[in-house]
Write a protein that holds these residues in place. Structure first.
Motif, short mmCIF file in Angstrom:
data_model
loop_
_atom_site.label_atom_id
_atom_site.label_comp_id
_atom_site.label_asym_id
_atom_site.label_seq_id
_atom_site.Cartn_x
_atom_site.Cartn_y
_atom_site.Cartn_z
N ALA A 133 19.50 -30.24 56.53
CA ALA A 133 18.36 -31.00 57.06
C ALA A 133 17.07 -30.44 56.50
CB ALA A 133 18.35 -30.94 58.58
N THR A 134 17.03 -29.13 56.28
CA THR A 134 15.81 -28.52 55.73
C THR A 134 15.52 -29.10 54.35
OG1 THR A 134 16.44 -26.50 56.90
CG2 THR A 134 14.67 -26.31 55.30
N ASP A 193 12.62 -36.14 62.89
CA ASP A 193 13.57 -35.05 62.70
C ASP A 193 14.64 -35.22 63.78
OD1 ASP A 193 15.05 -32.71 62.97
OD2 ASP A 193 13.40 -31.42 62.33
N HIS A 238 18.83 -32.89 66.31
CA HIS A 238 19.50 -32.74 67.60
C HIS A 238 20.14 -34.05 68.06
CE1 HIS A 238 16.37 -29.40 68.92
NE2 HIS A 238 16.98 -29.11 67.77
N SER A 285 21.06 -33.06 60.63
CA SER A 285 21.66 -31.79 60.19
C SER A 285 23.16 -31.79 60.47
CB SER A 285 21.02 -30.64 60.98
OG SER A 285 21.73 -29.44 60.75
N LYS A 291 26.01 -28.09 64.92
CA LYS A 291 25.55 -29.43 65.33
C LYS A 291 26.76 -30.26 65.80
CE LYS A 291 21.13 -28.97 64.72
NZ LYS A 291 21.03 -27.66 64.17
#
Ligand SMILES: Cc1ncc(COP(=O)(O)O)c(C=O)c1O
Length: 398
Positions: free
Chosen positions: A60-61, A184, A187, A208, A213
């Motif tokens: 995800a980054t 984002d 979650h 992510s 996760k």
């Protein structure tokens, strides 16, 4: 239930047998880079999100880094035949005088990619009822320099996307362009807003697939886009700017690279893990996270010293986290640890770090919220007996 011998964990890795089998097959296949398994994983993700515009990455980054890079440098017309379209309206691009409005209550992975792209940021306060961005504060802080807005669906609870769209529209009426919205959604895999999964509401979303996760690919991530132009560009930029679908005989000796890119693609090993886990994430993981979250919503209402977060019927949290607010925070944490129940605030507020010192501002809601908020175990591994034990422990006071 009596005190468990082992602590009830806040996070656990979910790994299906199918993920292990598929990975083994890829490992022995002689091809472990980005190939057909990544393509199949992307197809399945498109089905999951109900969005045909999905691009996988290695985290995800990386997804966020790629997105901010794309916002900073809108596609030049000369690179492809079609008009640049980060969205379906004129997009001025982000320059050195502009900023992104963002939340400080999140993983550093949300905000450090903004810094890495040399873009200025401004903090927006938190909503104490959700841990999401305070949309009143957002509205106050938008100026003609706000070119993008980054929101996080804290713990999986969707932010009010309709209100956010209205704020975006009113910025358009004032300044002639819409700030781009990036959700984002690290979650929020499987969270729903007004009957549709997060990832399908017309914004750019990042997900992510890191170890703990809902859906793990070992490591990995994806971006959901609102249109195919962006998919095309992101697929080029995640791998050096080279078109992997180019049918030339030797694609190692690439044709002209019009726009330089990065090495942020997913490989077939990670895709095999993700692909193998996805069916059980849908049938077991998400179901259990949600059932446990809903259990706490009932069991913990009207408990002395506890304030529950908002649970609006127009949305459904994927409950990656179950966050509540408690009085006498330190005593609560001690009581839970003594009872072998792991608890944490999970993410430190980002604005206190030295590397963002220059952006310091007053965030009074967040100041109060971090004194009160705490996350308790809610994941697929928490059994009905354990969640009852956790609720009873809280109800017995601290
Ligand atoms: C809100 C948020 N954004 C981004 C990330 C980064 O995810 P990844 O580890 O896949 O880069 C995380 C990871 O926990 C996260 O919680």
């Amino acid at each position: 239930m009596i005190k468990p011998q082992q602590p009830i964990q806040l996070f656990k890795v979910f790994m299906s047998n199918d993920a292990i089998n598929r990975t083994q097959k890829v490992l022995g296949s002689g091809y472990i880079g980005q190939g057909p398994v990544v393509e199949e994983f992307e197809k399945q993700l498109c089905d999951f999100f109900g969005n045909a515009h999905v691009v996988t990455t290695n985290s995800a980054t990386s997804s966020e880094h790629l997105v901010f890079h794309m916002l900073k440098r809108p596609q030049k017309k000369k690179h492809i035949n079609e008009a640049p379209s980060i969205s379906n309206h004129d997009w001025p691009g982000i320059n050195e005088h502009d900023h992104i409005l963002t939340t400080a209550l999140t993983c550093t992975a949300t905000n450090w990619p903004i810094l890495a792209n040399n873009i200025s940021l401004k903090w927006v306060d938190a909503d104490p009822n959700t841990c999401n961005m305070d949309l009143d504060d957002l509205e106050r802080k938008i100026t003609e320099k706000t070119k993008a807005i980054v929101v996080v669906h804290w713990g999986g609870y969707p932010l009010d996307l309709d209100r956010l769209a209205k704020i975006q529209e009113s910025a358009f009426n004032k300044y002639g362009f819409k700030p781009i919205i990036i959700e984002d959604s690290a979650h929020a895999f499987g969270s729903m807003y007004k009957g549709k999964p997060i990832g399908s509401h017309g914004n750019i979303c990042t997900f992510s697939f890191q170890a703990i996760k809902h859906l793990t690919a070992g490591d990995g991530g994806c971006i959901t886009f609102p249109n195919e132009d962006l998919v095309h560009r992101a697929k080029l930029l995640r791998w050096f700017g080279i078109d992997r679908n180019d049918n030339r005989k030797d694609f190692r000796c690439e044709a002209d690279v019009a726009e330089y890119g990065f090495k942020m693609h997913m490989n077939d090993i990670n895709a095999a893990i993700g692909l193998g886990n996805l069916p059980e994430v849908k049938s077991i993981v998400l179901k259990n996270h949600k059932a446990n979250g809903q259990y706490y919503n009932e069991a913990l209402k009207n408990v002395n010293g506890v304030t529950l977060l908002e649970d609006n019927p127009d949305r459904e949290s994927a409950y990656w986290l179950y966050t509540l607010k408690v009085e006498r925070h330190a005593d609560f944490v001690k009581k839970m640890y003594d009872a072998n129940i792991m608890v944490s605030r999970v993410h430190e507020r980002n604005d206190i770090h030295t590397c963002v010192h220059e952006y310091k501002s007053q965030l009074p809601n967040l100041d109060k919220l971090v004194q009160e908020m705490i996350c308790i175990p809610v994941g697929w591994w928490v059994t009905p007996e354990e969640r009852q034990y956790i609720a009873e422990t809280i109800k017995s006071g601290w």
